[in-house]
Design an enzyme around this catalytic site. Structure first.
Site, PDB file in Angstrom:
ATOM      1  N   GLU A 132       0.857  -1.178   0.000  1.00 47.56           N
ATOM      2  CA  GLU A 132       0.000   0.000   0.000  1.00 47.56           C
ATOM      3  C   GLU A 132       0.898   1.234   0.000  1.00 47.56           C
ATOM      4  O   GLU A 132       1.383   1.665   1.027  1.00 47.56           O
ATOM      5  CB  GLU A 132      -0.947   0.002   1.201  1.00 47.56           C
ATOM      6  CG  GLU A 132      -2.002   1.092   1.100  1.00 47.56           C
ATOM      7  CD  GLU A 132      -2.970   1.104   2.265  1.00 47.56           C
ATOM      8  OE1 GLU A 132      -3.890   1.932   2.235  1.00 47.56           O
ATOM      9  OE2 GLU A 132      -2.818   0.295   3.202  1.00 47.56           O
ATOM     10  N   HIS A 197      -5.740   6.055  -2.068  1.00 49.14           N
ATOM     11  CA  HIS A 197      -5.250   7.366  -1.639  1.00 49.14           C
ATOM     12  C   HIS A 197      -5.102   8.275  -2.868  1.00 49.14           C
ATOM     13  O   HIS A 197      -4.036   8.804  -3.153  1.00 49.14           O
ATOM     14  CB  HIS A 197      -3.923   7.215  -0.888  1.00 49.14           C
ATOM     15  CG  HIS A 197      -4.070   6.503   0.423  1.00 49.14           C
ATOM     16  ND1 HIS A 197      -4.261   7.161   1.613  1.00 49.14           N
ATOM     17  CD2 HIS A 197      -4.084   5.172   0.719  1.00 49.14           C
ATOM     18  CE1 HIS A 197      -4.373   6.268   2.596  1.00 49.14           C
ATOM     19  NE2 HIS A 197      -4.281   5.061   2.074  1.00 49.14           N
ATOM     20  N   HIS A 218      -9.972   0.299  -0.064  1.00 49.66           N
ATOM     21  CA  HIS A 218     -10.852   0.911   0.954  1.00 49.66           C
ATOM     22  C   HIS A 218     -11.709   2.035   0.355  1.00 49.66           C
ATOM     23  O   HIS A 218     -11.519   3.214   0.613  1.00 49.66           O
ATOM     24  CB  HIS A 218     -10.114   1.352   2.209  1.00 49.66           C
ATOM     25  CG  HIS A 218      -8.837   2.114   2.041  1.00 49.66           C
ATOM     26  ND1 HIS A 218      -8.719   3.221   1.240  1.00 49.66           N
ATOM     27  CD2 HIS A 218      -7.624   1.956   2.620  1.00 49.66           C
ATOM     28  CE1 HIS A 218      -7.498   3.709   1.325  1.00 49.66           C
ATOM     29  NE2 HIS A 218      -6.818   2.947   2.152  1.00 49.66           N
ATOM     30  N   ASP A 280      -8.702  -3.857   7.117  1.00 48.84           N
ATOM     31  CA  ASP A 280      -7.690  -2.804   7.108  1.00 48.84           C
ATOM     32  C   ASP A 280      -7.171  -2.605   8.535  1.00 48.84           C
ATOM     33  O   ASP A 280      -6.804  -1.492   8.942  1.00 48.84           O
ATOM     34  CB  ASP A 280      -8.250  -1.498   6.540  1.00 48.84           C
ATOM     35  CG  ASP A 280      -7.168  -0.488   6.162  1.00 48.84           C
ATOM     36  OD1 ASP A 280      -5.988  -0.874   6.142  1.00 48.84           O
ATOM     37  OD2 ASP A 280      -7.507   0.681   5.919  1.00 48.84           O
TER      38      ASP A 280
END
Length: 400
Positions: A132, A197, A218, A280
């Site tokens: 990530e 992100h 997410h 997560d």
């Protein structure tokens, strides 16, 4: 040859729930699933499910830690602790997930994964590392360390992918300079590519999707929505996730990161076949609330765990999830108003398909791995079996 028969339970199958069902396991594989009574030899270990649900094992494709440990700690012991913690909540397979960091620290984590993967006999199975970052939008960094956020560097990402075959997935922002070339290279190596992100608008996400960004990390969290630029409105990454039918999304279904109305909206538009539930989770999953650390125990970010979620110390934003897989399923049933079958599918069959493991995991069918969970109507896990081995057991003693 180890043989087990789990019987007298409500078996959750792809075709529906068998009200008085059984699952027959031989040498770590499922060899039979059915309704009613099956005759087996005396050498078969019998497990009375006592009317509980018999479900495929939960598959968590995005988890950072649990039980006081984080994969960013970079130790074999941390890896094993996380796996052993989450197995108690029904997770039978998981993807260890990193945070933005120095490349050398990442290599240490990949080294630890290799050793831990060989020693892991008491926890959820590892199914490949999820990187990530660090190629993120600074505006959508969330709790990621801004010191390490940067644009894709071909020399760097090729070096990382060459270092270890354990890497299964990479999450990045598709709008960054060089991100499309990065995505093309990642996909050429047979890895899963996800957007995360990101401050991208719809057109940038669509281009990213065409270059391999087929999963939204997410969903809703650290992700652009409708925005205005010089008086004009643009659809963001969230809207792109909805508009691109073939895009899969993962959601932190703790009821906090994504509240009930949005959980209902995701299900209404995407459906259970395109949604993977993920914890997560950071190191405080399965631990008491209070002060904690996101990331490496020595150099990570100090956070506060309260109200069922990790927050920045000033409470200005969330800093991570402390959910476990059972909580995700429970939340989807109670707050998203989905059926038990659909909630379980989003925790089993859908993530299995996304990571390419459908032939082995994700459903209770013959020839698949005997990854099995028993839970009650409140999704309280009473037994977890990984590869035919019981690793968590809370049934009455006389039933075994």
């Amino acid at each position: 040859m180890h043989k087990k028969l789990i019987h007298n339970g409500q078996v959750i199958t792809p075709e529906g729930i068998l009200s008085n069902g059984y699952v027959y396991v031989v040498s770590g594989k499922i060899v039979g699933v059915g309704d009613g009574i099956i005759e087996v030899s005396d050498d078969v270990e019998r497990i009375d499910a006592q009317g509980l649900y018999i479900s495929p094992g939960f598959i968590d494709i995005h988890v950072h830690g649990g039980g006081g440990a984080d994969f960013m700690d970079g130790t074999v012991e941390a890896f094993l602790k996380v796996a052993e913690t989450h197995v108690n909540y029904g997770t039978t397979a998981l993807s260890p997930t990193t945070l933005t960091s120095h490349v050398e620290d990442l290599f240490s984590i990949l080294d630890a994964y290799a050793v831990a993967n060989e020693r892991n006999t008491k926890g959820a199975q590892f199914i490949g590392v999820h990187l990530e970052g660090p190629y993120f939008s600074m505006n959508q960094r969330g709790a990621q360390n801004p010191k390490f956020i940067r644009n894709p560097d071909p020399e760097e990402y090729k070096r990382i992918l060459d270092y270890s075959d354990a890497i299964a997935r990479w999450s990045a922002a598709p709008e960054l300079p060089g991100a499309l070339e990065f995505g093309k290279y990642v996909k050429s190596k047979g890895k899963i590519l996800a957007l995360a992100h990101t401050d991208a608008i719809y057109e940038e996400v669509l281009e990213g999707f065409n270059h391999g960004f087929t999963l939204a990390t997410h969903f809703y969290s650290a992700m652009s929505g409708v925005t205005r630029r010089n008086a004009y409105r643009y659809a963001g990454a969230v809207e792109a996730g909805y508009l691109i039918d073939e895009m899969d999304v993962e959601i932190i279904a703790d009821g906090i990161h994504v509240p009930a109305p949005l959980l209902q909206l995701v299900v209404k538009i995407k459906g259970a076949d395109r949604i993977a539930l993920v914890t997560d989770a950071m190191r405080s999953a399965g631990m008491p609330e209070g002060e904690s650390v996101l990331g490496n125990i020595e150099t990570g970010l100090k956070v506060l765990v309260e109200d069922g979620v990790a927050k920045l110390s000033d409470r200005s934003a969330f800093a991570g999830s402390v959910a476990t897989a059972d909580r995700l399923v429970r939340t989807m049933i109670r707050e998203a108003k989905v059926s038990l079958e659909d909630a379980v599918k989003m925790m089993t069959a859908t993530p299995a398909r996304i990571v390419g493991l459908s032939e082995k995991k994700g459903s209770l069918e013959p020839e698949k791995d005997a990854d099995i969970v028993l839970f009650d109507q409140d999704i309280q896990v009473k037994l977890t079996m990984v590869g035919g081995i019981v690793l968590h057991y809370q049934l009455n003693k006389q039933s075994k």
